[in-house]
Design a protein around this motif. Structure first.
Motif, PDB file in Angstrom:
ATOM      1  N   HIS A 123      -0.779 -21.703 -29.342  1.00  0.00           N
ATOM      2  CA  HIS A 123       0.130 -21.309 -28.545  1.00  0.00           C
ATOM      3  C   HIS A 123       1.599 -21.039 -29.356  1.00  0.00           C
ATOM      4  O   HIS A 123       1.446 -21.736 -30.663  1.00  0.00           O
ATOM      5  CB  HIS A 123       0.539 -22.407 -27.855  1.00  0.00           C
ATOM      6  CG  HIS A 123       1.796 -22.092 -26.394  1.00  0.00           C
ATOM      7  ND1 HIS A 123       3.019 -22.316 -26.853  1.00  0.00           N
ATOM      8  CD2 HIS A 123       1.621 -21.669 -25.268  1.00  0.00           C
ATOM      9  CE1 HIS A 123       3.726 -21.925 -25.974  1.00  0.00           C
ATOM     10  NE2 HIS A 123       3.080 -21.622 -24.867  1.00  0.00           N
ATOM     11  N   PRO A 124       2.506 -20.068 -29.151  1.00  0.00           N
ATOM     12  CA  PRO A 124       3.337 -19.859 -30.446  1.00  0.00           C
ATOM     13  C   PRO A 124       4.129 -20.971 -30.846  1.00  0.00           C
ATOM     14  O   PRO A 124       4.824 -21.121 -31.683  1.00  0.00           O
ATOM     15  CB  PRO A 124       4.252 -18.765 -29.768  1.00  0.00           C
ATOM     16  CG  PRO A 124       3.855 -18.595 -28.241  1.00  0.00           C
ATOM     17  CD  PRO A 124       2.550 -19.321 -28.136  1.00  0.00           C
TER      18      PRO A 124
ATOM     19  N   VAL B  48       1.387 -16.553 -40.975  1.00  0.00           N
ATOM     20  CA  VAL B  48       1.339 -17.781 -40.054  1.00  0.00           C
ATOM     21  C   VAL B  48       0.553 -18.700 -40.656  1.00  0.00           C
ATOM     22  O   VAL B  48      -0.742 -18.528 -41.074  1.00  0.00           O
ATOM     23  CB  VAL B  48       0.803 -17.212 -38.791  1.00  0.00           C
ATOM     24  CG1 VAL B  48       0.895 -18.221 -37.687  1.00  0.00           C
ATOM     25  CG2 VAL B  48       1.693 -16.013 -38.175  1.00  0.00           C
TER      26      VAL B  48
ATOM     27  N   GLU C  29      -2.829 -14.903 -29.504  1.00  0.00           N
ATOM     28  CA  GLU C  29      -2.213 -15.859 -30.520  1.00  0.00           C
ATOM     29  C   GLU C  29      -3.156 -16.086 -31.690  1.00  0.00           C
ATOM     30  O   GLU C  29      -2.970 -16.158 -32.729  1.00  0.00           O
ATOM     31  CB  GLU C  29      -1.971 -17.198 -29.798  1.00  0.00           C
ATOM     32  CG  GLU C  29      -0.595 -17.656 -29.327  1.00  0.00           C
ATOM     33  CD  GLU C  29      -0.256 -16.540 -28.150  1.00  0.00           C
ATOM     34  OE1 GLU C  29       0.814 -16.146 -28.255  1.00  0.00           O
ATOM     35  OE2 GLU C  29      -0.822 -16.782 -27.352  1.00  0.00           O
TER      36      GLU C  29
ATOM     37  N   ARG D 292      10.001 -21.049 -36.425  1.00  0.00           N
ATOM     38  CA  ARG D 292       9.072 -21.170 -35.346  1.00  0.00           C
ATOM     39  C   ARG D 292       9.342 -20.052 -34.507  1.00  0.00           C
ATOM     40  O   ARG D 292      10.575 -19.295 -34.530  1.00  0.00           O
ATOM     41  CB  ARG D 292       9.873 -22.516 -34.561  1.00  0.00           C
ATOM     42  CG  ARG D 292       9.795 -23.723 -35.535  1.00  0.00           C
ATOM     43  CD  ARG D 292       8.619 -24.261 -36.142  1.00  0.00           C
ATOM     44  NE  ARG D 292       7.418 -24.330 -35.161  1.00  0.00           N
ATOM     45  CZ  ARG D 292       7.192 -25.136 -34.415  1.00  0.00           C
ATOM     46  NH1 ARG D 292       7.846 -26.300 -34.631  1.00  0.00           N
ATOM     47  NH2 ARG D 292       6.364 -25.359 -33.528  1.00  0.00           N
ATOM     48  N   VAL D 293       8.679 -19.663 -33.616  1.00  0.00           N
ATOM     49  CA  VAL D 293       8.523 -18.641 -32.962  1.00  0.00           C
ATOM     50  C   VAL D 293       8.241 -18.645 -31.298  1.00  0.00           C
ATOM     51  O   VAL D 293       7.638 -19.413 -31.163  1.00  0.00           O
ATOM     52  CB  VAL D 293       7.806 -17.330 -33.682  1.00  0.00           C
ATOM     53  CG1 VAL D 293       8.086 -17.067 -34.971  1.00  0.00           C
ATOM     54  CG2 VAL D 293       6.433 -17.855 -33.345  1.00  0.00           C
ATOM     55  N   GLN D 294       8.809 -17.345 -30.617  1.00  0.00           N
ATOM     56  CA  GLN D 294       8.300 -17.592 -29.312  1.00  0.00           C
ATOM     57  C   GLN D 294       7.884 -16.025 -29.111  1.00  0.00           C
ATOM     58  O   GLN D 294       8.366 -15.053 -29.651  1.00  0.00           O
ATOM     59  CB  GLN D 294       9.455 -17.711 -28.236  1.00  0.00           C
ATOM     60  CG  GLN D 294       9.987 -19.237 -28.130  1.00  0.00           C
ATOM     61  CD  GLN D 294       8.670 -20.016 -27.571  1.00  0.00           C
ATOM     62  OE1 GLN D 294       8.217 -19.545 -26.562  1.00  0.00           O
ATOM     63  NE2 GLN D 294       8.820 -21.258 -28.079  1.00  0.00           N
ATOM     64  N   ARG D 295       6.929 -15.937 -28.042  1.00  0.00           N
ATOM     65  CA  ARG D 295       6.437 -14.496 -27.897  1.00  0.00           C
ATOM     66  C   ARG D 295       7.342 -13.819 -26.975  1.00  0.00           C
ATOM     67  O   ARG D 295       8.038 -14.269 -26.407  1.00  0.00           O
ATOM     68  CB  ARG D 295       4.908 -14.798 -26.891  1.00  0.00           C
ATOM     69  CG  ARG D 295       4.399 -13.350 -26.642  1.00  0.00           C
ATOM     70  CD  ARG D 295       3.382 -13.795 -25.329  1.00  0.00           C
ATOM     71  NE  ARG D 295       2.401 -14.897 -25.806  1.00  0.00           N
ATOM     72  CZ  ARG D 295       2.645 -15.927 -24.876  1.00  0.00           C
ATOM     73  NH1 ARG D 295       3.362 -15.720 -24.029  1.00  0.00           N
ATOM     74  NH2 ARG D 295       1.926 -16.788 -25.009  1.00  0.00           N
TER      75      ARG D 295
ATOM     76  N   TYR E  50       6.589 -11.421 -31.839  1.00  0.00           N
ATOM     77  CA  TYR E  50       7.271 -12.526 -31.644  1.00  0.00           C
ATOM     78  C   TYR E  50       8.580 -12.296 -32.079  1.00  0.00           C
ATOM     79  O   TYR E  50       8.903 -11.446 -32.669  1.00  0.00           O
ATOM     80  CB  TYR E  50       6.613 -13.909 -32.338  1.00  0.00           C
ATOM     81  CG  TYR E  50       5.242 -14.046 -31.682  1.00  0.00           C
ATOM     82  CD1 TYR E  50       4.953 -15.165 -31.028  1.00  0.00           C
ATOM     83  CD2 TYR E  50       4.048 -13.654 -32.530  1.00  0.00           C
ATOM     84  CE1 TYR E  50       3.497 -15.281 -30.517  1.00  0.00           C
ATOM     85  CE2 TYR E  50       2.787 -13.894 -32.518  1.00  0.00           C
ATOM     86  CZ  TYR E  50       2.497 -14.638 -31.180  1.00  0.00           C
ATOM     87  OH  TYR E  50       1.321 -14.915 -30.812  1.00  0.00           O
TER      88      TYR E  50
ATOM     89  N   PHE F 198       3.174 -22.656 -33.656  1.00  0.00           N
ATOM     90  CA  PHE F 198       3.172 -21.614 -34.867  1.00  0.00           C
ATOM     91  C   PHE F 198       4.157 -21.966 -35.880  1.00  0.00           C
ATOM     92  O   PHE F 198       5.417 -22.580 -35.552  1.00  0.00           O
ATOM     93  CB  PHE F 198       3.273 -20.146 -34.394  1.00  0.00           C
ATOM     94  CG  PHE F 198       2.188 -19.549 -33.945  1.00  0.00           C
ATOM     95  CD1 PHE F 198       1.066 -20.109 -33.692  1.00  0.00           C
ATOM     96  CD2 PHE F 198       2.219 -18.135 -33.732  1.00  0.00           C
ATOM     97  CE1 PHE F 198      -0.127 -19.446 -33.018  1.00  0.00           C
ATOM     98  CE2 PHE F 198       1.065 -17.529 -33.400  1.00  0.00           C
ATOM     99  CZ  PHE F 198      -0.021 -18.285 -32.915  1.00  0.00           C
TER     100      PHE F 198
END
Length: 327
Positions: free
Chosen positions: A179-180, A160, A138, A124-127, A112, A183
């Motif tokens: 879902h990211p 996480v 996930e 906060r994260v994105q894949r 991520y 997260f």
């Protein structure tokens, strides 16, 4: 060195498929010589998995597009004539002349990237990549220790966050964290300012914490995403042999970036390196290594590789071969 592959230690196993293509040009004698050489290369691949290289590679952080740490280690080991392209993929070439053999393995791992920082100190994260490499991807990160690699080279321990079942009043309607966008990554900060002071910022990669774990008295090694690094370990073993004894013809080892992000590094290598044959060591998940020959109309290649697979107790992945052979 047998290995066990999985985002959680000990889960799954490795399938390392060698997908080969033999060029159509050349006489029957040349084709026969290339077939015998190709079989020798594949035989070497089947036995060249140095445990020390695999242990080291298994613990390095290298999310797709952020493979610098892995790349620098590989460059120190391989010698040869090196070139890094604009995707961060490395080619190392030994020898000269024909035939030209290209061997490819990946450098990266899925992960991520930090996309936001909350006022109370969570990341906060994105894949990285449009689609996950696994349908439960996930879940592999939920409530797990992770590492945040900062632009300054620091490694920040993190976890996480997961919902505590003891604080939920209606367990039957537990919110899903699959879902990211749901997260929250905790580095121990209590505010956005503390996050920035720790060195973390937007676009820093986040990967699973990794350790190489020996199983069965040292007969097997387990680590997250280890199948993605096993191919690179094989190529490092080959590099040492070619530094010691220059091969006949040309051999190029390609360590490609962003294999988990649309194979961008692989696509660039395919554009810039012309070779008579190609062997691609892919991340996999089968019960044991498999070889997939693509003969381009030369049945002797398929027969020779099938014989090799039988001697080395490898599966012959005919389904992959048939798919790749379709024009």
């Amino acid at each position: 060195m047998p290995i066990s592959n999985g985002p959680q230690r000990g889960a799954g196993t490795l399938a390392c498929r060698a997908e080969t293509r033999l060029g159509a040009r050349g006489s029957t004698r040349q084709a026969s010589r290339r077939v015998s050489t190709l079989v020798a290369v594949l035989a070497l691949l089947a036995s060249a998995l140095p445990a020390s290289d695999l242990r080291t590679l298994a613990t390095l952080d290298g999310a797709s597009g952020y493979e610098t740490e892995v790349l620098e280690h590989v460059r120190r080991v391989t010698g040869g004539r090196q070139e890094v392209d604009n995707t961060g993929s490395l080619t190392v070439t030994y020898g000269s002349g024909r035939p030209h053999t290209l061997l490819i393995a990946g450098l990266d791992e899925p992960g991520y990237v930090v996309s936001g920082i909350t006022e109370d100190g969570y990341l906060r994260v994105q894949r990285l990549g449009a689609s996950p490499p696994h349908h439960n991807f996930e879940d592999f990160f939920l409530a797990q220790p992770v590492r945040v690699s900062t632009a300054a080279g620091k490694k920040l321990n993190a976890v996480v966050a997961a919902l505590s079942v003891h604080l939920q009043t209606e367990r039957a309607s537990t919110p899903r964290v699959d879902h990211p966008e749901q997260f929250y990554v905790d580095i121990g900060a209590r505010s956005r300012r503390e996050v920035l002071d720790a060195g973390a910022d937007l676009l820093d990669p986040v990967t699973l914490e990794k350790a190489a774990t020996e199983l069965g008295g040292g007969g097997r090694i387990s680590a997250p995403w280890i199948s993605g690094r096993a191919g690179a370990a094989v190529l490092l073993g080959l590099a040492r042999r070619m530094v010691a004894a220059v091969p006949s013809g040309t051999v190029t080892l390609a360590f490609v970036s962003q294999e988990y992000n649309g194979n961008r590094g692989l696509a660039r290598i395919a554009e810039r390196v012309e070779a008579d044959r190609v062997v691609w060591l892919k991340p996999g998940g089968g019960s044991k290594p498999a070889v997939a020959p693509v003969a381009d109309g030369k049945p002797e290649v398929a027969d020779a590789v099938a014989a090799l697979a039988s001697r080395r107790k490898l599966d012959l992945d005919r389904e992959t071969a048939e798919r790749l052979a379709v024009p």
